[in-house]
Design an enzyme around this catalytic site. Structure first.
Site, PDB file in Angstrom:
ATOM      1  N   CYS A 187       0.820  -1.131   0.109  1.00  0.00           N
ATOM      2  CA  CYS A 187       0.038  -0.057  -0.027  1.00  0.00           C
ATOM      3  C   CYS A 187       0.877   1.212  -0.060  1.00  0.00           C
ATOM      4  O   CYS A 187       0.429   2.264  -0.711  1.00  0.00           O
ATOM      5  CB  CYS A 187      -1.052  -0.087   1.239  1.00  0.00           C
ATOM      6  SG  CYS A 187      -1.895   1.404   1.316  1.00  0.00           S
ATOM      7  N   CYS A 232      -4.249  -2.842   6.147  1.00  0.00           N
ATOM      8  CA  CYS A 232      -4.121  -1.447   5.609  1.00  0.00           C
ATOM      9  C   CYS A 232      -5.487  -1.408   4.777  1.00  0.00           C
ATOM     10  O   CYS A 232      -5.700  -2.246   3.855  1.00  0.00           O
ATOM     11  CB  CYS A 232      -2.739  -1.250   4.798  1.00  0.00           C
ATOM     12  SG  CYS A 232      -2.763   0.393   3.929  1.00  0.00           S
TER      13      CYS A 232
END
Length: 368
Positions: free
Chosen positions: A61, A177
């Site tokens: 991410c 995430c």
């Protein structure tokens, strides 16, 4: 995305950020990267689990969303010179140098000695360079880490003095995430069909029980096998047969390995360290989990840019799909995805463990 309580925490995140911007009298912008996250992070996460590996979506991410899509939006759409984030990390360039980087662009010809280095944070307990080990040199040159020189308690005091009390009340995120805290089994079975298999003892090949799919387990995790009084832990997986191999006890030698291989390493400086290029081998430090103690190792650079990591002492449950993050003193050199493990201490016949000290590692009894 809703968590298991039916709450989308991103809505509250936006409200908190908007309130903060109003307090600071600065513009607030909201942009969605849902499509990019799905294609560059989430789809890869599901694929990795299906192939029997344990991915790290937080690292991906940062690489593909925060330090690529978001940085591009800030610089190209908003005209920003740089981006500041709340990560606990430092770099080798001063803040004033960051604002001189825009004319450099995304050059591929930066020599190692002139590259910006990613350095550990001043607060070792909060250091987040592990999660930044795949970001590009271009992104690092255009990023400021204002919290990197401070310890967390000082940051909280500064926030309180500034009146940011609504931020101080927030709990630290511990989930995947952008996905949040969820029951992992329930979550992954929304995307992968159950594939029943057996728990098999690594010691004698005895079938100990059954499971719903090898992708539900990571190495080092406790295998909750019905009818067993003792604790058994996952030491290996075979996706062709669906077998998940287990061993009794959290310190079983089948859990420990002292070598592994990675895919081509992403070097923060773009090029491998000069010592490694010259000699083909180099001494440095390694970790594959955020808070595990660094372990001294020797890395060998292969012709295809993959790396062999040989550890000075065995570590518990290194796992394919996770990242081998490399350090030299305070510098995070970069990372490579673990693709292959060396023989376990059990397989190598080294079941007498009196001659090595087991490092104190985070317990993998639950899925990340």
């Amino acid at each position: 995305m809703l968590d298991e309580r039916g709450i989308c925490t991103s809505d509250q995140d936006c409200r908190d950020a908007h309130q903060l911007c109003e307090m600071l009298d600065i513009p607030f912008y909201q942009v969605s990267f849902v499509k990019e996250y799905w294609h560059e992070v989430f789809s890869n996460l599901v694929k990795e689990y299906e192939m029997g590996r344990t991915p790290n979506p937080d690292i991906m991410c940062n690489k593909n969303i925060k330090f690529k899509c978001l940085l591009h939006f800030a610089m190209e759409m908003l005209g920003a010179d740089a981006m500041a984030t709340g990560h606990y990390a430092r770099t080798s360039q001063g803040d004033e140098e960051v604002f001189q980087q825009k004319s450099i662009g995304n050059t591929e010809d930066i020599l190692y000695n002139h590259a910006v280095k990613l350095l550990k944070a001043a607060d070792p307990q909060k250091d987040q360079t592990f999660f930044l080990s795949q970001i590009s040199q271009h992104a690092l040159r255009h990023t400021i880490f204002p919290l990197g020189e401070f310890r967390k308690n000082i940051v909280k005091e500064m926030a309180a003095e500034a009146g940011f009390h609504h931020i101080l009340k927030r709990k630290e995120s511990m989930g995947i995430c952008f996905i949040g805290e969820r029951n992992f089994e329930h979550f992954i079975l929304e995307y992968l069909e159950p594939r029943p298999g057996n728990f098999v003892s690594i010691e004698d090949g005895k079938i100990m029980g059954t499971h719903k799919g090898w992708f539900l387990f990571t190495l080092g995790q406790r295998a909750r096998i019905g009818g067993q009084r003792d604790a058994w832990f996952v030491v290996d997986k075979e996706i062709k047969t669906g077998d998940v191999f287990v061993a009794p006890g959290t310190c079983h030698p089948a859990l420990y390995r002292n070598s592994l291989e990675t895919d081509p390493v992403h070097w923060i400086a773009q090029n491998p360290p000069a010592d490694l290029l010259r000699d083909g081998v180099m001494q440095c430090s390694f970790r594959f989990q955020h808070q595990m103690p660094l372990v001294q190792c020797q890395i060998t650079l292969n012709a295809d840019s993959t790396v062999l990591v040989t550890l000075v002492k065995p570590v518990r449950a290194p796992t394919p799909g996770q990242y081998a993050v490399l350090y030299k003193d305070d510098e995070c050199l970069g990372s490579g995805k673990i693709t292959k493990l060396g023989l376990s201490m059990y397989k190598a016949g080294e079941d007498k463990l009196a001659n090595f000290r087991r490092p104190v590692l985070p317990d993998n009894e639950s899925m990340p």
